[in-house]
Write an enzyme that holds these catalytic residues in place. Structure first.
Site, PDB file in Angstrom:
ATOM      1  N   HIS A   1       0.809  -1.229   0.000  1.00 42.61           N
ATOM      2  CA  HIS A   1       0.000   0.000   0.000  1.00 42.61           C
ATOM      3  C   HIS A   1       0.841   1.278   0.000  1.00 42.61           C
ATOM      4  O   HIS A   1       0.315   2.367  -0.267  1.00 42.61           O
ATOM      5  CB  HIS A   1      -0.937   0.040   1.214  1.00 42.61           C
TER       6      HIS A   1
ATOM      7  N   ASP B   1      -4.642 -12.827   3.255  1.00 41.27           N
ATOM      8  CA  ASP B   1      -5.872 -12.335   3.862  1.00 41.27           C
ATOM      9  C   ASP B   1      -7.106 -12.597   3.007  1.00 41.27           C
ATOM     10  O   ASP B   1      -8.211 -12.185   3.375  1.00 41.27           O
ATOM     11  CB  ASP B   1      -5.760 -10.854   4.240  1.00 41.27           C
TER      12      ASP B   1
ATOM     13  N   ASP C   1      -2.662 -10.614  -2.498  1.00 37.75           N
ATOM     14  CA  ASP C   1      -3.232 -10.100  -1.251  1.00 37.75           C
ATOM     15  C   ASP C   1      -4.693  -9.706  -1.521  1.00 37.75           C
ATOM     16  O   ASP C   1      -5.028  -9.269  -2.618  1.00 37.75           O
ATOM     17  CB  ASP C   1      -2.428  -8.885  -0.788  1.00 37.75           C
TER      18      ASP C   1
ATOM     19  N   HIS D   1      -6.301  -7.228  -0.533  1.00 36.15           N
ATOM     20  CA  HIS D   1      -6.422  -5.789  -0.775  1.00 36.15           C
ATOM     21  C   HIS D   1      -5.640  -5.418  -2.051  1.00 36.15           C
ATOM     22  O   HIS D   1      -4.604  -6.002  -2.337  1.00 36.15           O
ATOM     23  CB  HIS D   1      -5.855  -5.000   0.405  1.00 36.15           C
TER      24      HIS D   1
HETATM   25 ZN   LIG Z   1      -4.122  -7.202   2.601  1.00 39.52          ZN
END
Ligand SMILES: [Zn+2]
Length: 312
Positions: A121, A241, A158, A160
């Site tokens: 991120h 995740d 991931d 996200h």
């Molecule tokens: Zn994540």
């Protein structure tokens, strides 16, 4: 196969209630040590300033490395800087660089970086989403600019979207970024229409998708894009995740889904990159899922690579 980690990565102190906690990493390292004894463990060095500046502006380096807080401070509502975070961030990015050096130097074909804080991120100028430095971006730029590679692919599974990685490379055709992620979900980027200069491929998946939809997205869209790009090195943002047990998302994968995808990625690396893969731990917030998925992923990287073949 090398695995890079450092005790300093455990000292990044996010506080008692934070999902991105040191036990994540100790769970992964213990599981890998117990279940995959063939792994070759290495201590991560510190990333150099020059390596970090390929991905980040000087102001972010100053914020992470020179703030030196006496107690935890919040850089945003999710992202903590603690007294020992600078050293952890240096070792996490340094692991990625050392792994690239080892793989491109012919010491090993594949490497995994068991590190935190995660990275995908973090943008060029902003720490966010639990991430301080973008470890995978630092690794890709090191491979391009120090080792002289022309094409590096980043596969990000991931749950996200790796908004930071996409932002760093969306105008850089030397890097292909291919990501599956849940949508809607933080950070609300990663729509299929975000294509960069033709080098960004996003496969957003709705909550509840499950393994069949995940595998279909990779088979139909993401893996063919990586194959066509013919990367000389494959980097992986390995967040776990999307597992059904994870408390932060609802993509409902099983550990087997990670083993399957890893095997597909390894096949592409074998065809184009002399097998070379460097994978980095990103997210994953359920300890049992982290244990099972990291063993599934790293075990799939290890099998058929430099694992000892038993005599007949
Ligand atoms: Zn994540």
């Amino acid at each position: 196969m090398h695995v890079y980690t450092h005790p300093a990565c455990l000292a990044h102190d996010t506080g008692p209630m934070h999902a991105e906690r040191p036990q994540r990493l100790s769970t992964v390292t213990q599981a890998l040590q117990q279940q995959l004894p063939a792994l070759d463990w290495r201590e991560a060095p510190r990333a150099t300033t020059a390596a970090l500046l390929r991905a980040h502006v000087p102001a972010l380096l100053r914020q992470v490395l020179e703030t030196a807080p006496r107690e935890r401070i919040m850089l945003d509502p999710d992202t903590v800087l603690s007294p020992d975070s600078a050293e952890a961030a240096l070792r996490a990015a340094g692991a990625a660089i050392a792994a690239v050096d080892a793989v491109l130097g012919g010491e090993t074909t594949r490497a995994f970086c068991a590190v935190r804080p995660p990275g995908h991120h973090a943008t060029g100028d902003t720490a966010m989403g639990f991430c301080l430095f973008n470890n995978v971006a630092v690794a890709a730029l090191h491979a391009l600019e120090v080792h002289g590679l022309e094409r590096v692919a980043i596969a990000d599974f991931d749950v996200h979207h790796g908004n930071g990685t996409q932002a760093i490379f969306e105008r850089d055709p030397r890097v292909l970024f291919a990501s599956s992620h849940q949508m809607p979900l933080y950070p609300d980027t990663g729509h299929a229409g975000e294509r960069g200069v033709g080098n960004i491929v996003n496969a957003p998946l709705p909550p509840g998708s499950g393994g069949d939809a995940f595998r279909a997205a990779w088979s139909s869209t993401l893996l063919p894009a990586i194959e066509a790009f013919a990367p000389q090195l494959l980097l992986v943002s390995a967040g776990f995740d999307a597992h059904r047990r994870d408390p932060l998302a609802q993509l409902e994968l099983e550990a087997d889904d990670y083993a399957w995808l890893t095997t597909q990625l390894a096949a592409i690396a074998a065809r184009h990159a002399d097998g070379r893969i460097v994978s980095l731990l990103e997210g994953g917030y359920d300890l049992e899922a982290l244990r099972d998925c990291s063993v599934a992923h790293v075990g799939a990287l290890l099998s058929g690579d430099d694992i000892a073949i038993p005599p007949a």
